[in-house]
Structures are given as C-alpha cells and as structure tokens.
Design a protein around this motif. Sequence first.
Motif, mmCIF file in Angstrom:
data_model
loop_
_atom_site.group_PDB
_atom_site.id
_atom_site.type_symbol
_atom_site.label_atom_id
_atom_site.label_comp_id
_atom_site.label_asym_id
_atom_site.label_seq_id
_atom_site.Cartn_x
_atom_site.Cartn_y
_atom_site.Cartn_z
ATOM 1 N N UNK A 1 0.820 -1.214 0.000
ATOM 2 C CA UNK A 1 0.000 0.000 0.000
ATOM 3 C C UNK A 1 0.857 1.269 0.000
ATOM 4 N N UNK A 2 1.996 1.201 0.720
ATOM 5 C CA UNK A 2 2.858 2.379 0.752
ATOM 6 C C UNK A 2 3.390 2.695 -0.640
ATOM 7 N N UNK A 3 3.687 1.604 -1.401
ATOM 8 C CA UNK A 3 4.161 1.816 -2.768
ATOM 9 C C UNK A 3 3.104 2.501 -3.619
ATOM 10 N N UNK A 4 1.848 2.068 -3.455
ATOM 11 C CA UNK A 4 0.763 2.654 -4.232
ATOM 12 C C UNK A 4 0.512 4.103 -3.807
ATOM 13 N N UNK A 5 0.628 4.363 -2.503
ATOM 14 C CA UNK A 5 0.467 5.737 -2.036
ATOM 15 C C UNK A 5 1.555 6.629 -2.615
ATOM 16 N N UNK A 6 2.787 6.101 -2.666
ATOM 17 C CA UNK A 6 3.883 6.863 -3.257
ATOM 18 C C UNK A 6 3.623 7.089 -4.742
ATOM 19 N N UNK A 7 3.094 6.058 -5.412
ATOM 20 C CA UNK A 7 2.751 6.210 -6.818
ATOM 21 C C UNK A 7 1.710 7.285 -7.033
ATOM 22 N N UNK A 8 0.725 7.365 -6.126
ATOM 23 C CA UNK A 8 -0.303 8.405 -6.224
ATOM 24 C C UNK A 8 0.303 9.794 -6.086
ATOM 25 N N UNK A 9 1.258 9.926 -5.146
ATOM 26 C CA UNK A 9 1.928 11.210 -4.953
ATOM 27 C C UNK A 9 2.737 11.575 -6.197
ATOM 28 N N UNK A 10 3.428 10.570 -6.774
ATOM 29 C CA UNK A 10 4.219 10.829 -7.983
ATOM 30 C C UNK A 10 3.312 11.279 -9.133
ATOM 31 N N UNK A 11 2.194 10.565 -9.321
ATOM 32 C CA UNK A 11 1.273 10.907 -10.408
ATOM 33 C C UNK A 11 0.734 12.320 -10.247
ATOM 34 N N UNK A 12 0.324 12.654 -9.014
ATOM 35 C CA UNK A 12 -0.217 13.990 -8.798
ATOM 36 C C UNK A 12 0.884 15.038 -8.871
ATOM 37 N N UNK A 13 2.087 14.645 -8.416
ATOM 38 C CA UNK A 13 3.214 15.556 -8.498
ATOM 39 C C UNK A 13 3.573 15.876 -9.938
ATOM 40 N N UNK A 14 3.509 14.864 -10.802
ATOM 41 C CA UNK A 14 3.779 15.089 -12.224
ATOM 42 C C UNK A 14 2.726 16.015 -12.827
ATOM 43 N N UNK A 15 1.451 15.770 -12.474
ATOM 44 C CA UNK A 15 0.394 16.655 -12.966
ATOM 45 C C UNK A 15 0.614 18.082 -12.473
ATOM 46 N N UNK A 16 1.024 18.202 -11.203
ATOM 47 C CA UNK A 16 1.303 19.526 -10.651
ATOM 48 C C UNK A 16 2.441 20.194 -11.396
ATOM 49 N N UNK A 17 3.502 19.430 -11.657
ATOM 50 C CA UNK A 17 4.678 19.997 -12.325
ATOM 51 C C UNK A 17 4.352 20.437 -13.745
#
Length: 402
Positions: A1-17
Amino acid sequence: MKRKALGAVIAQGVQAATGLLLQILVARLLGIEEYGRFAILYGVVIVATAVVTGLIGDSLVVLDRSQRRVRAGLESMLVLTSVVLAVGAFTIAWSSGFSGFWEALVFAVALAAFAVEEIVRRMLIAHMSFLRTAATDVCGFLIALILILTIQLTGTLSLAAFLAGIAVGQLLASVIGWLLLPRDDRRLVSLVGADLGAVWRYGMWRGLQQVLRPSLFTVVRLIVLSASGLTSVGLLEAARTYTSPLILVIGGLSSFLFVRFADQHKAGAGGSVREADRVVLFLLLGTVVMSVIAVVLIPWVSPIAFGVEVDALAVIAWLAYGVSVAIVTPYGALGAVAGRQVGVFFIRLSDTLLAVLAVIGMLAFGAAPSALPFGLAVASMLGGLGLRWMVVATGREGDGDR
C-alpha cells in the motif's frame, strides 16, 4: 500500500509539475497581464474538469462499471457533460467580450479535451496504475510544449495559440492513456439503454462538491479583478501557482484514499476515522516541511519562474490554505464512499460560502489581496472539522445498527 500511495503522490506531483510549467510559460512568454487573463480562463477549465471528475470519475470508481448499462451510462454522461460545458464556456467567453470568437472557440475545445483526458486518468487511477497516469500527463505536456515553442519561434504566439497547443496535448494524451488501460476497460459499449440515473444519483453530489474549490478560486480572481485589476490577479495567481505542487500532491493522496476506501467499502470493511486521522497527521507534517522549503526558495525560484518575485505574504497565505486542504481531504473521501456524499457536499458548500464572505469582508476592511488566502484557509479548516464530526457520527450510527 505504501508503494501505491507513493505512486499516487508521484502521479499527482507530475500533474502539478506539468500544470505549473505551462503556467510559467504563459507568464514568461505572454506577460503577467495575459497570465492574469489566462488564469481566469484556466480556472474555468479546472472548474469544468472538476465537474467531470466528480460526476463521472468518482462514479466509475464506486459503481460497478463491468455492468453494460452502467458503463453505457458513464460513456453517455461524459459525452453530454463535455459538450454542454464546452458550449457554455464558448458562449460565456465570447458573448461577455472577454475573448474573441476564435479564442473562445479554442478555449471550448481545450476544455472538452481536458474533460476527456481527466476521465482517462481516473480510469488508470481506479486500477491504481499511477505511474501510467504520470506517463500520460508527461506525454500530453511534451506535445503541448513542442507546439507552443514552435509557434513562439514564428513570432505569432498568442493566448489562443497557447490554448490550442494545450488542447492538442490533452487530446493525444487521452489516446495514449487509453492504450495504457487494461483491455477490459478499453472496450466501448452501445449507448442504448444507458443507465444515466445510476451515474447521476451518485455522481451529481460528487460533481457539485468537486467544483466548489476551483469555483472558489475563480470567484476570488473575479473579486480581486474588480477590486484591484488584472495585475493583482496575476500576482496573486503567481503565488498560488508557486504553491500549487503542494496542494496537488495532497490531492494525489486524496485520490489514492478515495480508491482505497471505495475498495474497502465494496469488500464490506469501511475505512476508519482512526486511519483518516493518521493520514491527516502525515499530511500536516509533510505540508509544514514543504512550506518551509517553499518560503526559503522564493527569492531564487520565483523570479526565474514568473519574471517577478512573488509576494512572500501571499505564498505563506496559500501555504496556510494547503494546510487546511490536508485536514479536509481524508475525511471527505471517507464520508463519500460511506454513502454520505450529500452531507460532505453541504459541509463543503458551507465552508466555501464562508470563504467568499471572508474575502469580501477582508477587502472591505482594507486587506491586501495577498492576505486573502488566509480567509480561505480558516473557512476550509472549519469545514474539515465538520467533516470529521460527520464521519465519527456515521461510525457511531453504524455501530448502533449492528
């Protein structure tokens, strides 16, 4: 689950960037006043995308889209909503004189393209395919960037051309994201017999809720425009854009939590308030750390990004708003998947109206535009407390039923 949570942060971070870089391009290539105008148009796009996200995106996560009639309902709703929003955006932008005919037309196409791409993203997120989601966003950004810079080299770059580049990027990103979906979710069904009612009953309230925050930003921009002019809108928006990666990273975790809580609910084990409390604590700690870094980097980063040094007070005020978002999102996700989407909406509507009143009151008493996000933050925090009270009360009722 931690990996998926990190993936969610990365995905949203990319959208933010990618969103941040596009907005920086507007400010640098077209100037701060055109950026203020772009901010208003882009704000409308975000509002429309939020409607589609809640109405269709959240519905496809919670409802059983393997049923043909539900799937047809989701497809029909996407077509109807995209067309209605695009036509409405064109009509308002052109008839009000804010945009010329061609700019308004391109703006409407860009809005529809954003709506479609957002649903493709939500389908990837429903499978917790966050890295594929990030790849889709990167592809869309690179395509738009190439087109925009090519037009800039010809010396004919305008706001309409900029919007056209974004629209093409979003449309091609939708195709790429669609190809990255599992085969079962790539199939389209006949729209005959579509169960629009099921989608509407759940998604209406989620759509209304999702539109509150971007609508609030748009209203604040218009209030500042009438009180202080386009330059003030541009400067306030530059500060918000500077802090937007923080807000969108929190949004990424919110998307992950919504899918997680929805899966738990389908399995008969709803998420707990204690789990939401832990997430809020984690988000608050992360927000404080990121806020300190953001404030320290203002003198170096903001002149490079926007051509001006953003107001430190405005940045701190928007960061305070980011803290409030961290308090709100987990409880809102928990309440929505538990069937309390109506209650979640009315609590969020109340704190949104309170925020608008706070902005009007602050300006009436002579507050600078840069201080306005503090008012938004206080109202949002009160909404977060109200949501927590609601999910706690819901849990007690559930215990009583058993």
